[in-house]
Scaffold this motif. Structure first.
Motif, PDB file in Angstrom:
ATOM      1  N   LEU A 102       7.422  58.301 -76.989  1.00  0.00           N
ATOM      2  CA  LEU A 102       8.299  57.876 -75.899  1.00  0.00           C
ATOM      3  C   LEU A 102       9.767  58.020 -76.282  1.00  0.00           C
ATOM      4  CD1 LEU A 102       6.393  54.739 -74.587  1.00  0.00           C
ATOM      5  CD2 LEU A 102       6.863  56.818 -73.292  1.00  0.00           C
ATOM      6  N   THR A 103      10.074  57.708 -77.531  1.00  0.00           N
ATOM      7  CA  THR A 103      11.460  57.862 -78.005  1.00  0.00           C
ATOM      8  C   THR A 103      11.876  59.325 -77.943  1.00  0.00           C
ATOM      9  OG1 THR A 103      11.213  55.958 -79.485  1.00  0.00           O
ATOM     10  CG2 THR A 103      13.024  57.483 -79.938  1.00  0.00           C
ATOM     11  N   GLY A 157      -4.677  60.348 -81.197  1.00  0.00           N
ATOM     12  CA  GLY A 157      -4.055  61.364 -82.044  1.00  0.00           C
ATOM     13  C   GLY A 157      -2.565  61.445 -81.807  1.00  0.00           C
ATOM     14  N   GLY A 158      -1.799  61.418 -82.882  1.00  0.00           N
ATOM     15  CA  GLY A 158      -0.346  61.420 -82.752  1.00  0.00           C
ATOM     16  C   GLY A 158       0.231  62.765 -82.388  1.00  0.00           C
ATOM     17  N   SER A 159      -0.327  63.862 -82.925  1.00  0.00           N
ATOM     18  CA  SER A 159       0.248  65.191 -82.692  1.00  0.00           C
ATOM     19  C   SER A 159       0.160  65.592 -81.224  1.00  0.00           C
ATOM     20  CB  SER A 159      -0.465  66.233 -83.560  1.00  0.00           C
ATOM     21  OG  SER A 159      -0.308  65.941 -84.931  1.00  0.00           O
ATOM     22  N   ASN A 160      -1.016  65.382 -80.623  1.00  0.00           N
ATOM     23  CA  ASN A 160      -1.180  65.753 -79.224  1.00  0.00           C
ATOM     24  C   ASN A 160      -0.317  64.883 -78.317  1.00  0.00           C
ATOM     25  OD1 ASN A 160      -3.018  65.171 -76.503  1.00  0.00           O
ATOM     26  ND2 ASN A 160      -2.946  67.315 -77.118  1.00  0.00           N
ATOM     27  N   LEU A 161      -0.266  63.588 -78.593  1.00  0.00           N
ATOM     28  CA  LEU A 161       0.553  62.684 -77.780  1.00  0.00           C
ATOM     29  C   LEU A 161       2.025  63.051 -77.896  1.00  0.00           C
ATOM     30  CD1 LEU A 161       0.183  60.219 -75.926  1.00  0.00           C
ATOM     31  CD2 LEU A 161       0.657  58.766 -77.907  1.00  0.00           C
ATOM     32  N   LEU A 162       2.454  63.396 -79.100  1.00  0.00           N
ATOM     33  CA  LEU A 162       3.843  63.810 -79.323  1.00  0.00           C
ATOM     34  C   LEU A 162       4.168  65.062 -78.530  1.00  0.00           C
ATOM     35  CD1 LEU A 162       6.281  62.938 -81.199  1.00  0.00           C
ATOM     36  CD2 LEU A 162       5.537  64.781 -82.707  1.00  0.00           C
ATOM     37  N   ALA A 163       3.274  66.048 -78.563  1.00  0.00           N
ATOM     38  CA  ALA A 163       3.501  67.293 -77.837  1.00  0.00           C
ATOM     39  C   ALA A 163       3.517  67.057 -76.328  1.00  0.00           C
ATOM     40  CB  ALA A 163       2.427  68.322 -78.199  1.00  0.00           C
ATOM     41  N   CYS A 164       2.633  66.175 -75.844  1.00  0.00           N
ATOM     42  CA  CYS A 164       2.571  65.900 -74.401  1.00  0.00           C
ATOM     43  C   CYS A 164       3.866  65.251 -73.905  1.00  0.00           C
ATOM     44  CB  CYS A 164       1.379  65.002 -74.096  1.00  0.00           C
ATOM     45  SG  CYS A 164      -0.221  65.809 -74.288  1.00  0.00           S
ATOM     46  N   PHE A 165       4.352  64.256 -74.617  1.00  0.00           N
ATOM     47  CA  PHE A 165       5.589  63.589 -74.197  1.00  0.00           C
ATOM     48  C   PHE A 165       6.801  64.488 -74.431  1.00  0.00           C
ATOM     49  CE2 PHE A 165       3.304  59.476 -74.097  1.00  0.00           C
ATOM     50  CZ  PHE A 165       3.764  59.039 -72.863  1.00  0.00           C
ATOM     51  N   MET A 185      10.600  61.592 -75.988  1.00  0.00           N
ATOM     52  CA  MET A 185      10.694  61.966 -74.577  1.00  0.00           C
ATOM     53  C   MET A 185      12.049  61.571 -73.998  1.00  0.00           C
ATOM     54  SD  MET A 185       8.580  60.473 -71.309  1.00  0.00           S
ATOM     55  CE  MET A 185       9.614  59.002 -71.353  1.00  0.00           C
ATOM     56  N   ILE A 186      12.511  60.371 -74.294  1.00  0.00           N
ATOM     57  CA  ILE A 186      13.804  59.898 -73.774  1.00  0.00           C
ATOM     58  C   ILE A 186      14.937  60.767 -74.302  1.00  0.00           C
ATOM     59  CG2 ILE A 186      15.429  57.966 -73.797  1.00  0.00           C
ATOM     60  CD1 ILE A 186      12.972  56.092 -73.906  1.00  0.00           C
ATOM     61  N   ILE A 187      14.874  61.114 -75.583  1.00  0.00           N
ATOM     62  CA  ILE A 187      15.915  61.968 -76.174  1.00  0.00           C
ATOM     63  C   ILE A 187      15.941  63.328 -75.477  1.00  0.00           C
ATOM     64  CG2 ILE A 187      16.613  63.204 -78.265  1.00  0.00           C
ATOM     65  CD1 ILE A 187      15.509  60.844 -79.879  1.00  0.00           C
ATOM     66  N   CYS A 188      14.762  63.916 -75.292  1.00  0.00           N
ATOM     67  CA  CYS A 188      14.696  65.236 -74.639  1.00  0.00           C
ATOM     68  C   CYS A 188      15.137  65.168 -73.183  1.00  0.00           C
ATOM     69  CB  CYS A 188      13.273  65.797 -74.730  1.00  0.00           C
ATOM     70  SG  CYS A 188      12.786  66.304 -76.382  1.00  0.00           S
ATOM     71  N   ALA A 189      14.826  64.066 -72.500  1.00  0.00           N
ATOM     72  CA  ALA A 189      15.157  63.948 -71.088  1.00  0.00           C
ATOM     73  C   ALA A 189      16.659  63.917 -70.843  1.00  0.00           C
ATOM     74  CB  ALA A 189      14.503  62.701 -70.501  1.00  0.00           C
ATOM     75  N   TRP A 190      17.439  63.393 -71.790  1.00  0.00           N
ATOM     76  CA  TRP A 190      18.880  63.260 -71.596  1.00  0.00           C
ATOM     77  C   TRP A 190      19.697  64.143 -72.529  1.00  0.00           C
ATOM     78  CZ3 TRP A 190      20.080  60.916 -67.261  1.00  0.00           C
ATOM     79  CH2 TRP A 190      19.157  60.041 -66.705  1.00  0.00           C
ATOM     80  N   MET A 191      19.020  65.016 -73.222  1.00  0.00           N
ATOM     81  CA  MET A 191      19.697  65.927 -74.138  1.00  0.00           C
ATOM     82  C   MET A 191      20.476  66.984 -73.362  1.00  0.00           C
ATOM     83  SD  MET A 191      17.854  68.293 -77.035  1.00  0.00           S
ATOM     84  CE  MET A 191      17.156  66.849 -77.841  1.00  0.00           C
ATOM     85  N   PRO A 192      21.701  67.343 -73.789  1.00  0.00           N
ATOM     86  CA  PRO A 192      22.428  68.441 -73.133  1.00  0.00           C
ATOM     87  C   PRO A 192      21.605  69.721 -73.123  1.00  0.00           C
ATOM     88  CG  PRO A 192      23.871  67.245 -74.628  1.00  0.00           C
ATOM     89  CD  PRO A 192      22.495  66.708 -74.860  1.00  0.00           C
ATOM     90  N   ARG A 193      21.690  70.460 -72.044  1.00  0.00           N
ATOM     91  CA  ARG A 193      20.845  71.630 -71.859  1.00  0.00           C
ATOM     92  C   ARG A 193      21.021  72.675 -72.964  1.00  0.00           C
ATOM     93  NH1 ARG A 193      18.689  72.709 -67.014  1.00  0.00           N
ATOM     94  NH2 ARG A 193      18.659  70.429 -66.937  1.00  0.00           N
ATOM     95  N   LYS A 194      22.247  72.865 -73.458  1.00  0.00           N
ATOM     96  CA  LYS A 194      22.471  73.846 -74.524  1.00  0.00           C
ATOM     97  C   LYS A 194      21.729  73.469 -75.790  1.00  0.00           C
ATOM     98  CE  LYS A 194      26.989  75.600 -73.037  1.00  0.00           C
ATOM     99  NZ  LYS A 194      28.419  75.790 -73.413  1.00  0.00           N
TER     100      LYS A 194
END
Length: 375
Positions: A66-67, A352-360, A69-78
């Protein structure tokens, strides 16, 4: 018609995120936590002496995911698009390290995981996302040459083929097939000539046939789904137990925690076959809720893709939707006996952590792109 630009990294993302997409992902992940606890408690108590072992780890995986995901959601596009070749070389390095015993963990006769202290990382899950990022960059930048053989077809084939080769060495036949499907579907919308795709698919199917025929166990396993009850105690065992779970669920299910197949009858009950536990304990109603959330998530994902003006953003959103969609499709096809059994985690639901990480990670990128979607 709206104009689609090919200049990447310049789109302003000032709008709000897609809350329907976010909500569907959170509902699936929440249900996954509940069902991981239900399906793993007995096993965790017997094997680890702590019935909360798997759910505690899955909860930690969920917070990390989730952390991210939040970082990616608000990360600058570049920054989001970033140095795509750096990520590509990094994931190749991680995949290669899984072949080296000191850096990897061997389980089930394969080396697919890397030990990272409190968790094991399966680089193949991240390789799906990185391949999508690379293909989105490639097809958006090479649109004028994408229909040529040497420039528009060979480079993505070489990259995908190299990643698939490393997976086959682990061995991870299912992972290599997954990357091949991503390549085909991304190339289909990217503008690659159908002739090239047809020939590559012909050779790909031929290679799959040779690999299956060369391994007696793989041959039996791949054709066990045609009649799993012919050998219910061996290659057909998982599928037979999955059928029993779904069949006993009925409309409303046996009730949360009341399922019997998870009591050491159904292997991987908290992992690849968690949908069978959902079918048994929550019944047709529970499975329908899962399908509804999947439908909402994929509809919103592909809607985000269609609403992009920038071509790279459009390909990226489409690819992230594919990663999730193929994961849902292949897992459901396996547990329902529609395709040969192969270890494919159910996105958001399986342990599983890897799959959950990739999904988020996919959801976070889609949420970021939804902020610049046309309304």
């Amino acid at each position: 018609m709206s104009r689609i630009t090919v200049q990447s990294g310049e789109t302003k993302a000032n709008g709000s995120i897609d809350y329907w997409l976010l909500g569907a992902a959170l509902v699936l992940a929440g249900l996954g936590l509940v069902m991981v606890f239900s399906s793993s408690g007995v096993m965790a108590e017997r094997v680890n002496g702590n019935r909360y072992f798997f759910i505690q780890r899955q909860g930690l995986f969920a917070m990390i995911s989730l952390t991210l995901m939040i970082i990616c959601a608000w990360m600058p596009r570049k920054i989001l698009h970033g140095p795509v070749y750096l990520w590509l070389f990094l994931i190749i390095g991680l995949l290669v390290l899984t072949l080296v015993p000191p850096f990897s963990v061997k389980a089930g006769g394969a080396r697919r995981w890397m030990r990272l202290g409190f968790m094991s990382l399966q680089p193949m899950e991240l390789a799906k996302v990185v391949l999508v990022m690379y293909l989105a960059y490639f097809f958006s930048q090479k649109q004028q040459l994408v229909r040529s053989f040497s420039v528009g077809f060979i480079p993505p084939v070489v990259v995908t083929g190299f990643l698939g080769l490393i997976l086959l060495l682990q061995p991870d036949f299912g992972g290599a097939v997954f990357l091949g499907m991503l390549f085909f579907l991304m190339s289909l919308v990217g503008g690659t000539r159908l002739t090239y795709l047809g020939v590559s698919m012909f050779f790909g199917i031929g290679a799959m046939g040779l690999l299956i025929a060369s391994s007696p166990y793989r041959f039996k396993r791949w054709f066990a789904f045609l009649d799993p009850f012919k050998d219910p105690q061996n290659v057909g065992y998982q599928l037979v137990q999955s059928f029993y779970a779904f069949g006993s669920g009925g409309v409303a299910g046996a009730g949360f925690g009341a399922g019997k197949q998870k009591l050491f009858y159904l292997p991987e009950a908290h992992n690849d076959f968690i949908m069978a536990v959902i079918g048994e304990e929550l019944g047709f109603i529970g499975v329908s809720i899962v399908f509804l959330c999947i439908g909402i998530l994929l509809y919103r994902a592909f809607k985000v893709a269609l609403a992009q003006d920038d071509l790279r953003d459009r390909f990226t959103a489409y690819g992230m939707g594919l990663v999730l969609g193929l994961g849902f499709l292949l897992n459901l096809a396996v547990v329902l006996g529609c395709v040969p059994p192969k270890g494919v985690a159910m996105p958001f639901l399986s342990y599983g952590g890897s799959n959950l990480l990739a999904c988020f990670l996919c959801v976070g990128i889609l949420l970021n792109l939804s902020r610049s979607a046309r309304t």
